[in-house]
Scaffold this active site. Structure first.
Site, PDB file in Angstrom:
ATOM      1  N   TYR A 105       0.825  -1.218   0.000  1.00  0.00           N
ATOM      2  CA  TYR A 105       0.000   0.000   0.000  1.00  0.00           C
ATOM      3  C   TYR A 105       0.859   1.267   0.000  1.00  0.00           C
ATOM      4  CZ  TYR A 105      -3.968  -3.044   1.234  1.00  0.00           C
ATOM      5  OH  TYR A 105      -4.927  -4.020   1.246  1.00  0.00           O
ATOM      6  N   LYS A 107       3.703 -15.259   2.338  1.00  0.00           N
ATOM      7  CA  LYS A 107       3.596 -16.042   1.106  1.00  0.00           C
ATOM      8  C   LYS A 107       5.027 -16.355   0.670  1.00  0.00           C
ATOM      9  CE  LYS A 107       1.035 -17.753  -2.233  1.00  0.00           C
ATOM     10  NZ  LYS A 107       0.185 -18.933  -2.041  1.00  0.00           N
ATOM     11  N   ASP A 140      -2.847 -18.155   2.010  1.00  0.00           N
ATOM     12  CA  ASP A 140      -4.017 -18.902   1.517  1.00  0.00           C
ATOM     13  C   ASP A 140      -4.458 -19.944   2.540  1.00  0.00           C
ATOM     14  OD1 ASP A 140      -1.490 -19.845   0.909  1.00  0.00           O
ATOM     15  OD2 ASP A 140      -2.060 -20.802  -0.964  1.00  0.00           O
ATOM     16  N   ASP A 144      -5.005  -6.751   6.151  1.00  0.00           N
ATOM     17  CA  ASP A 144      -6.244  -6.060   5.800  1.00  0.00           C
ATOM     18  C   ASP A 144      -7.351  -7.100   5.612  1.00  0.00           C
ATOM     19  OD1 ASP A 144      -8.013  -4.175   4.965  1.00  0.00           O
ATOM     20  OD2 ASP A 144      -6.961  -3.617   3.131  1.00  0.00           O
ATOM     21  N   ASP A 178     -10.392  -8.596   8.639  1.00  0.00           N
ATOM     22  CA  ASP A 178     -11.830  -8.542   8.338  1.00  0.00           C
ATOM     23  C   ASP A 178     -12.452  -9.929   8.436  1.00  0.00           C
ATOM     24  OD1 ASP A 178     -11.983  -5.861   7.941  1.00  0.00           O
ATOM     25  OD2 ASP A 178     -12.799  -5.975   5.906  1.00  0.00           O
TER      26      ASP A 178
END
Ligand code: NAD
Length: 358
Positions: free
Chosen positions: A142, A191, A223, A247, A251
């Site tokens: 980001y 990852k 994942d 992020d 959630d």
């Protein structure tokens, strides 16, 4: 003790939920003989209306001088047509950057009384859930280099994921220290099978772990972590991860607890400074109707007491009071179910304060 808190009421339901939370702090002050001094400052849509910008310098200065910041929520329909860089929500990015808030802490706690709101099967969450997601907030993709370029296949766009050893180290330390106060387990999510930045992340987190021999560390690929969170969420204590993965995972973890109106958060800087806010937005659809659930904000000030002021007993009091009020069947409309008692923002705040003093 005297504590200085910069208070950003913000827009929509922000002022309503913040008012209930500061009243809860006043109750704690009365019970434990503390003094909380609130300095209201403008940010978001109300700041645009008042002074023409969403994050005035005066707000930044007051927040920096305070011991902690309490934020309601910003944004709303009135400002939706403004260009992206002038919208109220820009104030949030500005605050993170200006205040050096590099760690976002989001607990996902399933209250027994709200177990029905959890979308997972009862047997998966039996006995409750208590997870904390520690998300790196000021680095990664980001904030990396971004741009567009012409290629033989048409225009291409890119965003760079980059982490330095120092950035990973400080967020890892936050996670391990948190785990030491909890169930002593950290799961680092990356990852590393694909990304170079994740391989550096994993190496640094593993090095930091050596300083915390009482905490168990394991690693999961993003994942798999996303899958494990709904398959067997009870395996997690503290999850630490980068900005983009965090992020999404935070959630997902919070959805497990059912209601957006129940979710607190903290964003921490170096030292014990932090900004505390509910996860939800300004909910313009219910603003001014006494229907907002103030518990996310009330639980956010409990986090403030625990993480910035080191007042664990006081924080426990607030969390226990919320549990007790839920156990007695009081509900704001967002979490109301048949057989419980529907009450408004102000009423539930009052019940929580009575519990603290009982
Ligand atoms: P939202 O979280 O404001 O609302 C989503 C839904 O949840 C709405 O139906 C709302 O009524 C309900 N809801 C949210 N909080 C609630 C509470 N405490 N009690 C009861 N119900 C609640 O998200 P949105 O509708 O996508 O966004 C509205 C505005 O808030 C937008 O301008 C958005 O940009 C902004 N926003 C701000 C923040 C922030 O300040 N941190 C975060 C997210 C969204």
């Amino acid at each position: 003790m005297k504590y200085n808190i910069a208070v950003i009421h913000g827009d929509g339901i922000g002022p309503e939920v913040v008012q209930e939370a500061t009243k809860v702090l006043d109750t704690i002050a009365k019970k434990y003989h503390h003094e909380f001094v609130y300095t209201p400052v403008l940010a978001g849509g109300c700041a645009i209306d008042a002074v023409g910008e969403c994050l005035p310098q005066a707000t930044i200065d007051t927040c920096k001088a305070a011991d902690a910041v309490l934020l309601g929520a910003v944004g709303g329909w009135k400002w939706d047509t403004l260009p992206g860089d002038q919208r109220p929500e820009r104030a949030l990015l500005g605050l993170r950057k200006e205040l050096g808030l590099f760690a976002n802490i989001r607990p996902a706690l399933l209250f027994d009384a709200l177990a029905d709101a959890c979308p997972l099967k009862a047997e998966i969450v039996e006995g409750g859930l208590d997870i904390v997601v520690v998300r790196e907030l000021t680095g990664g993709i980001y904030f990396g280099e971004k741009g567009t370029k012409e290629t033989p296949l048409g225009q291409a766009a890119y965003d760079v994921e980059q982490y330095s050893e120092e950035e990973v180290k400080r967020i890892a330390i936050t996670a391990f220290e948190m785990a030491q106060k909890r169930n002593k387990k950290v799961t680092s999510v990356d990852k590393a099978n694909v990304l170079e930045s994740s391989r550096l992340w994993r190496r640094v987190v593993t090095e930091v772990a050596k300083d915390y021999p009482d905490v168990t560390l394991d690693h999961l690929y993003i994942d798999n972590a996303a899958m494990q969170l709904v398959r067997n969420p009870k395996q997690f204590d503290v999850i630490v991860t980068g900005n983009i993965f965090g992020d999404i995972l935070s959630d997902e973890a919070s959805m497990i607890t059912g209601s957006i109106g129940m979710l607190p958060s903290a964003s921490l800087a170096k030292g014990n400074f932090g900004m505390y806010e509910p996860v939800h937005g300004s909910a313009p659809d219910i603003a001014g109707t006494n229907q907002a659930n103030p518990m996310a904000t009330i639980l956010s000030v409990a986090m403030m007491l625990r993480y910035t002021f080191g007042l664990s007993q006081e924080a426990d009091d607030i969390e226990q009071a919320v549990k007790a009020v839920l156990a007695k069947g009081y509900r704001t409309p967002d979490i109301y179910t048949e057989g419980t008692t529907k009450v408004g923002t102000k009423e539930i705040g009052e019940y929580i304060r009575s519990e603290i003093l009982s």
